[in-house]
Design an enzyme around this catalytic site. Structure first.
Site, PDB file in Angstrom:
ATOM      1  N   SER A  72       0.818  -1.180  -0.291  1.00 15.19           N
ATOM      2  CA  SER A  72       0.121   0.025   0.069  1.00 15.19           C
ATOM      3  C   SER A  72       0.726   1.284   0.046  1.00 15.19           C
ATOM      4  O   SER A  72       0.642   2.258  -0.730  1.00 15.19           O
ATOM      5  CB  SER A  72      -1.039  -0.094   1.231  1.00 15.19           C
ATOM      6  N   ASN A 151      -5.681  -9.260  -7.909  1.00 12.47           N
ATOM      7  CA  ASN A 151      -5.939  -9.930  -6.572  1.00 12.47           C
ATOM      8  C   ASN A 151      -7.002 -10.744  -6.222  1.00 12.47           C
ATOM      9  O   ASN A 151      -7.161 -11.678  -5.724  1.00 12.47           O
ATOM     10  CB  ASN A 151      -5.515  -9.233  -5.383  1.00 12.47           C
ATOM     11  N   GLN A 179       0.727  -9.011  -6.363  1.00 14.04           N
ATOM     12  CA  GLN A 179       0.148 -10.386  -6.404  1.00 14.04           C
ATOM     13  C   GLN A 179       1.121 -11.041  -7.440  1.00 14.04           C
ATOM     14  O   GLN A 179       1.322 -12.388  -7.426  1.00 14.04           O
ATOM     15  CB  GLN A 179      -1.198 -10.313  -7.015  1.00 14.04           C
ATOM     16  N   SER A 199       5.200  -6.333  -2.426  1.00 12.58           N
ATOM     17  CA  SER A 199       4.995  -6.555  -0.884  1.00 12.58           C
ATOM     18  C   SER A 199       5.636  -7.651  -0.404  1.00 12.58           C
ATOM     19  O   SER A 199       5.543  -8.967  -0.871  1.00 12.58           O
ATOM     20  CB  SER A 199       3.531  -6.486  -0.856  1.00 12.58           C
ATOM     21  N   HIS A 201       4.609  -9.448   2.489  1.00 10.12           N
ATOM     22  CA  HIS A 201       3.818 -10.456   3.085  1.00 10.12           C
ATOM     23  C   HIS A 201       3.280 -11.386   1.761  1.00 10.12           C
ATOM     24  O   HIS A 201       2.700 -12.442   2.336  1.00 10.12           O
ATOM     25  CB  HIS A 201       3.122 -10.228   4.001  1.00 10.12           C
ATOM     26  N   CYS A 325     -17.710  -8.653   2.273  1.00 10.51           N
ATOM     27  CA  CYS A 325     -18.464  -9.177   3.436  1.00 10.51           C
ATOM     28  C   CYS A 325     -17.782  -9.528   4.606  1.00 10.51           C
ATOM     29  O   CYS A 325     -18.149  -9.291   5.712  1.00 10.51           O
ATOM     30  CB  CYS A 325     -19.471 -10.085   3.095  1.00 10.51           C
TER      31      CYS A 325
HETATM   32  C1  LIG Z   1      -2.001  -6.885  -0.984  1.00  6.89           C
HETATM   33  C2  LIG Z   1      -2.062  -6.036  -1.987  1.00  6.89           C
HETATM   34  C3  LIG Z   1      -1.467  -4.681  -1.836  1.00  6.89           C
HETATM   35  C4  LIG Z   1      -1.317  -4.107  -0.589  1.00  6.89           C
HETATM   36  O1  LIG Z   1      -0.045  -4.871   0.109  1.00  6.89           O
HETATM   37  P1  LIG Z   1       0.141  -4.478   1.588  1.00  6.89           P
HETATM   38  O2  LIG Z   1       1.766  -4.932   1.738  1.00  6.89           O
HETATM   39  O3  LIG Z   1      -0.945  -5.527   2.131  1.00  6.89           O
HETATM   40  O4  LIG Z   1      -0.058  -3.066   1.955  1.00  6.89           O
HETATM   41  C5  LIG Z   1      -1.627  -3.771  -2.874  1.00  6.89           C
HETATM   42  N1  LIG Z   1      -1.992  -4.484  -4.068  1.00  6.89           N
HETATM   43  C6  LIG Z   1      -2.380  -5.774  -4.414  1.00  6.89           C
HETATM   44  C7  LIG Z   1      -2.793  -6.279  -5.651  1.00  6.89           C
HETATM   45  C8  LIG Z   1      -2.368  -6.540  -3.180  1.00  6.89           C
HETATM   46  O5  LIG Z   1      -2.786  -7.754  -3.451  1.00  6.89           O
END
Ligand SMILES: *Cc1c(COP(=O)(O)O)cnc(C)c1O
Length: 383
Positions: A72, A151, A179, A199, A201, A325
């Protein structure tokens, strides 16, 4: 290794090797990378090694990588950073209707500042239309941001084509590859993108870590102001342990990318064929071919996705529904709405995202459970 966790697009488990690499930086290796003495210099060294590993995953130069606090933040830094830096050149940005909220809500925030945003439609598989993209470009357009892979439905966008169009018109191109990174091979030089978000994680690294690739020569305005860290583009004492973990996760991802891709694809294709053979009135959402290897998003006509999710949870199975949801929002997701699903289909979506801990027997178990749950829920409706 067997696992009932099928929500690897939401987050992944930190790999053991990654965790072990991080540990010393919580204890005896606690130096500040900006300090000149030995302890600080060794933290600096670890940080720069991590940066190189992140760069290697996407074939970037280490000097083109900013380490920061997640996907993010990378998306915010890219969009606001470019918008603010190049606002004299124009105030128009092009993105899509199916982006992650980290892009969509950043765009909304930029709209309040006076930027104009075009949100491109997608077709029923989730692809943008290249002709529409070309038509949307005007002499105020400074940035195009299109996600690498979605995603929710896993659709992989034609990034190379988009990049070419942006380049021909001297427009900066950003892609949210959160992703895609770690799941499919990415080469920023070959793709010729200007900025790319990833990202930690989502690729078996720690939460709260990420990176933004910024091509040499592209400038951004800093989002976080303070010290000189990350060349002044992201102030604050670096999350050394986190970035060491991110680097290690990227290194491992690069080493195994082809086998990982094939492994996930095998699980996914098996799941898709089993669902289609065993359960009536289903529909695969997204593209069948241009799709993330671990993603399978199905609608089960007439059944509430949230209800399937709860029943799966009772069996210890983690998955994701197609609506928000789970977070208390009863509306179908913006992505499923954008690909034209009516409410009945949009509300019955179930997203399964496989990871390295899943195996074929997990898929068999999952399909059996979903089959039973869908059968029971449909029976309840018919009564
Ligand atoms: C998870 C995700 C994010 C956000 O990443 P974070 O590390 O959780 O802030 C942004 N874009 C996509 C496509 C994601 O799947």
């Amino acid at each position: 290794m067997s696992s009932k966790y099928f929500d690897n697009a939401a987050t992944t488990k930190v790999k053991g090797e990654v965790f072990n690499k991080m540990l010393p930086f919580f204890s005896n290796q606690y130096g500040n990378p900006s300090s000149m003495y030995t302890l600080g210099r060794s933290a600096r060294r670890a940080l720069e090694e991590a940066r190189k590993k992140v760069a290697d995953l996407i074939n970037a130069n280490p000097s083109e990588i900013i380490l920061l606090g997640g996907g993010s933040e990378a998306d915010n830094t890219a969009l606001k950073g470019i918008a603010h830096k190049y606002k004299e050149k124009g105030n128009h940005i092009i993105t899509t209707k199916i982006e992650h909220p980290a892009i969509l809500n950043t765009c909304k925030s930029l709209e309040k500042e006076g930027f104009e945003i075009t949100y491109l439609d997608v077709d029923n598989q989730g692809f943008i239309n290249i002709e529409e993209l070309k038509k949307a470009i005007n002499n105020q357009t400074i940035l195009i941001s299109v996600m690498y892979a979605n995603n929710e439905i896993g659709t992989i966008e034609p990034i190379e084509e988009i990049s070419k169009i942006a380049k021909e018109r001297s427009i900066i191109f950003h892609t949210d590859a959160v992703q895609a990174c770690g799941n499919i091979p990415i080469d920023v030089k070959k793709l010729s993108v200007d900025l790319l978000s990833l990202s930690g994680h989502k690729l078996y690294g720690p939460k709260g870590t990420g990176a933004l690739y910024i091509k040499e020569g592209i400038e951004i305005e800093s989002l976080i102001n303070g010290g000189h860290q990350e060349k002044g583009k992201r102030a604050g004492t670096e999350n050394v342990a986190g970035f060491v973990g991110l680097g290690e996760a990227c290194k491992l991802a690069k080493e195994s990318i082809n086998t990982h891709y094939k492994y996930l694809k095998k699980l996914r294709d098996y799941y898709i064929s089993q669902i289609e053979q065993n359960i009536e009135n289903t529909q695969l959402n997204g593209s069948r071919e241009e799709r993330l290897p671990g993603n399978a998003n199905f609608s089960f006509k007439g059944v509430d996705g949230g209800a399937i999710l709860l029943k799966l949870d009772e069996l210890g199975i983690s998955a994701s529904s197609g609506s928000a949801c789970s977070t208390g929002n009863p509306n179908p997701s913006h992505v499923l709405t954008a690909i034209g699903l009516n409410e009945e289909y949009a509300k019955s979506a179930l997203r399964i995202t496989f990871g390295e801990d899943n195996d074929i027997s997990d898929v068999d178990y999952l399909v059996r459970c979903i089959g039973k749950i869908v059968y029971e829920l449909r029976k309840d409706i018919d009564k």
